[in-house]
Scaffold this motif. Structure first.
Motif, PDB file in Angstrom:
ATOM      1  N   ASP A  54      14.370  83.460  30.221  1.00 31.15           N
ATOM      2  CA  ASP A  54      14.562  84.895  30.435  1.00 31.15           C
ATOM      3  C   ASP A  54      13.466  85.618  29.682  1.00 31.15           C
ATOM      4  O   ASP A  54      13.444  85.648  28.464  1.00 31.15           O
ATOM      5  N   GLY A  88      26.224  87.219  35.302  1.00 32.74           N
ATOM      6  CA  GLY A  88      25.806  87.291  36.698  1.00 32.74           C
ATOM      7  C   GLY A  88      26.564  86.308  37.570  1.00 32.74           C
ATOM      8  O   GLY A  88      26.571  86.446  38.787  1.00 32.74           O
ATOM      9  N   GLY A 136      22.159  81.900  49.002  1.00 30.17           N
ATOM     10  CA  GLY A 136      21.318  83.070  49.234  1.00 30.17           C
ATOM     11  C   GLY A 136      20.201  83.130  48.200  1.00 30.17           C
ATOM     12  O   GLY A 136      20.262  82.488  47.156  1.00 30.17           O
ATOM     13  N   ASN A 137      19.195  83.952  48.540  1.00 31.31           N
ATOM     14  CA  ASN A 137      17.970  83.984  47.740  1.00 31.31           C
ATOM     15  C   ASN A 137      18.165  84.357  46.279  1.00 31.31           C
ATOM     16  O   ASN A 137      17.544  83.781  45.398  1.00 31.31           O
ATOM     17  N   GLN A 138      19.035  85.351  46.058  1.00 29.31           N
ATOM     18  CA  GLN A 138      19.112  85.864  44.682  1.00 29.31           C
ATOM     19  C   GLN A 138      19.619  84.797  43.721  1.00 29.31           C
ATOM     20  O   GLN A 138      19.396  84.881  42.518  1.00 29.31           O
ATOM     21  N   PHE A 139      20.252  83.761  44.270  1.00 29.56           N
ATOM     22  CA  PHE A 139      20.812  82.749  43.391  1.00 29.56           C
ATOM     23  C   PHE A 139      19.789  81.695  42.960  1.00 29.56           C
ATOM     24  O   PHE A 139      20.046  80.953  42.020  1.00 29.56           O
ATOM     25  N   SER A 140      18.638  81.647  43.627  1.00 31.12           N
ATOM     26  CA  SER A 140      17.655  80.655  43.193  1.00 31.12           C
ATOM     27  C   SER A 140      17.161  80.990  41.786  1.00 31.12           C
ATOM     28  O   SER A 140      16.779  80.117  41.020  1.00 31.12           O
ATOM     29  N   ARG A 141      17.206  82.279  41.443  1.00 28.58           N
ATOM     30  CA  ARG A 141      16.837  82.689  40.089  1.00 28.58           C
ATOM     31  C   ARG A 141      17.770  82.072  39.045  1.00 28.58           C
ATOM     32  O   ARG A 141      17.418  81.907  37.889  1.00 28.58           O
ATOM     33  N   LEU A 142      18.985  81.786  39.489  1.00 29.43           N
ATOM     34  CA  LEU A 142      19.974  81.262  38.543  1.00 29.43           C
ATOM     35  C   LEU A 142      19.549  79.943  37.942  1.00 29.43           C
ATOM     36  O   LEU A 142      19.936  79.602  36.832  1.00 29.43           O
ATOM     37  N   ARG A 170      17.538  80.701  34.981  1.00 26.95           N
ATOM     38  CA  ARG A 170      18.394  81.275  33.935  1.00 26.95           C
ATOM     39  C   ARG A 170      19.320  80.229  33.325  1.00 26.95           C
ATOM     40  O   ARG A 170      19.619  80.272  32.138  1.00 26.95           O
ATOM     41  N   ARG A 223      19.460  77.694  47.550  1.00 24.34           N
ATOM     42  CA  ARG A 223      19.131  78.933  48.240  1.00 24.34           C
ATOM     43  C   ARG A 223      19.852  78.991  49.589  1.00 24.34           C
ATOM     44  O   ARG A 223      20.390  80.020  49.976  1.00 24.34           O
ATOM     45  N   GLU A 257      16.263  73.591  44.339  1.00 22.20           N
ATOM     46  CA  GLU A 257      16.284  75.011  44.666  1.00 22.20           C
ATOM     47  C   GLU A 257      16.565  75.267  46.150  1.00 22.20           C
ATOM     48  O   GLU A 257      17.316  76.188  46.491  1.00 22.20           O
TER      49      GLU A 257
END
Ligand SMILES: [Mg+2]
Length: 384
Positions: free
Chosen positions: A232, A185, A218-224, A227, A214, A210
């Motif tokens: 997971d 990703g 961007g938002n989707q990267f806070s999940r990183l 991970r 963010r 975080e």
């Protein structure tokens, strides 16, 4: 607390090159590249012998040959890879029904709770590797971890012919020294952005606050962040959740031979039917995809009144769609795909009218069990 899962990620090493060598040992040790030889050809698979020259898959072939002028280039033989892939997945399914196929040479296995059957995960992993080597003349690498994410990284790290276990609780420490690009990703662009924030390793990413991440990414990267710690919880077998299941095949030579096309549709329908039954769901629609030799692609769907999960029904509907599509356009076909869509839980009660449907479904399940035990080619129904 939930039971710790034991997930395997199994991945064949340099699959296309190794597959060619498995049928032609003269190629062993050669500087082998599989891929398109034409002007715009691309490397589909770089053998380990050419990797020191910098040759990588997806690279233009012209560049690969500048890096390694003595390389031997061969076109992909997809029929061979598909055949080997089927045998590979069949080996994995001998150990657990919970196999999630990711590509021709790569799959996840949920081996949770199988110690009583096969011994430790490492022992089971070694047994899988041994069978792949003996039966297919290929080497596979296996990552063993409590999650898909970490299992995948572990198998990649140990290629070729490796096996490595990351114990529950050790995930973050295992990932910490790795460059951020190791995390699926994170591509070159994201890695560049992270580098500008001073983040080079997964350990640095795991402890990064975080909010700022963010804002920057961007938002989707806070999940990183999660991970990067190796967290997971994703389940195997996304098939169960997906709304469609499909399978397609590209032919060696374009074809207008109706008997051959019927046979392909029947084979694909049975393979899709088998995967459908594994989910325990019924489908409402069948789709057929045809790609012609000029690369135009037609997809047609049919939604009968009653949902189904039997092969006979899928073959019948897909064959009718083939009829209709070929009537519209009858030029050589290079690819056929069959899919089932609109999956849902089977109706709780079957009406009397549906009992015929139920019989067909029972027959298909019986065939599945025979195929599970004796291999895909042990039972084949006719094309219609
Ligand atoms: Mg591979």
């Amino acid at each position: 607390m939930a039971v710790e899962r034991t997930i395997f990620h199994v991945d064949i090493d340099a699959f296309f090159a190794a597959a060619e060598r498995s049928i032609n040992p003269d190629l062993i040790g050669k500087l082998l590249i599989i891929g398109g030889t034409g002007g715009r050809g691309v490397v589909a698979c770089a053998s380990y012998e050419v990797r020191p020259y910098g040759v990588r898959s997806a690279m233009p072939m012209s560049r690969a040959l500048r890096l390694c002028p003595n390389a031997l280039v061969m076109n992909s033989s997809h029929g061979l890879y598909g055949k080997i892939s089927k045998s590979f997945m069949a080996i994995l399914r001998d150990y657990t029904p919970d196999v999630q196929v990711m590509s021709v040479d790569e799959a996840y296995m949920d081996m949770t709770g199988t110690e009583g059957l096969y011994g430790s995960p490492e022992k089971a992993g070694q047994a899988v590797k041994d069978r792949v080597r003996e039966e297919l003349k290929l080497t596979a690498s296996i990552g063993i971890a409590p999650s898909r994410l970490v299992a995948k990284i572990a198998s990649d790290e140990r290629k070729p012919d490796g096996m490595f276990t990351v114990q529950a609780g050790d995930e973050a420490a295992y990932l910490a020294p790795m460059p951020v690009r190791k995390l699926p990703g994170i591509g070159p662009r994201a890695a560049e952005k992270l580098a500008r924030l001073g983040i080079q390793t997964l350990g640095q990413l795991a402890v990064f606050p975080e909010g700022p991440l963010r804002r920057e990414m961007g938002n989707q990267f806070s999940r990183l962040i999660e991970r990067a710690k190796g967290t997971d919880n994703s389940e195997l077998s996304s098939e169960t959740k997906s709304k469609s299941i499909s399978s397609e095949t590209t032919f060696h030579a374009d074809s207008t031979d109706r008997a051959f096309l019927d046979k392909m549709v029947a084979d694909l329908s049975q393979s899709v039917g088998r995967r459908l039954r594994r989910t325990g769901k019924h489908a409402r629609s069948v789709s057929l995809k045809l790609r012609y030799n000029d690369f135009t692609t037609l997809t047609r769907h049919n939604t009968p009144n009653v949902s189904f999960d039997g092969d006979a029904r899928i073959v019948e509907i897909a064959t009718a769609l083939l009829d209709a599509t070929l009537k519209q356009r009858n030029v050589p076909v290079r690819l056929i795909g069959v899919g089932v869509e609109n999956l849902s839980e089977p109706a709780a009660q079957l009406s009397l009218l549906d009992s015929a449907v139920k019989d067909v479904s029972t027959l298909s399940s019986t065939l599945d069990r025979i195929r599970d035990r004796f291999g895909d080619d042990s039972v084949t129904r006719g094309p219609r």
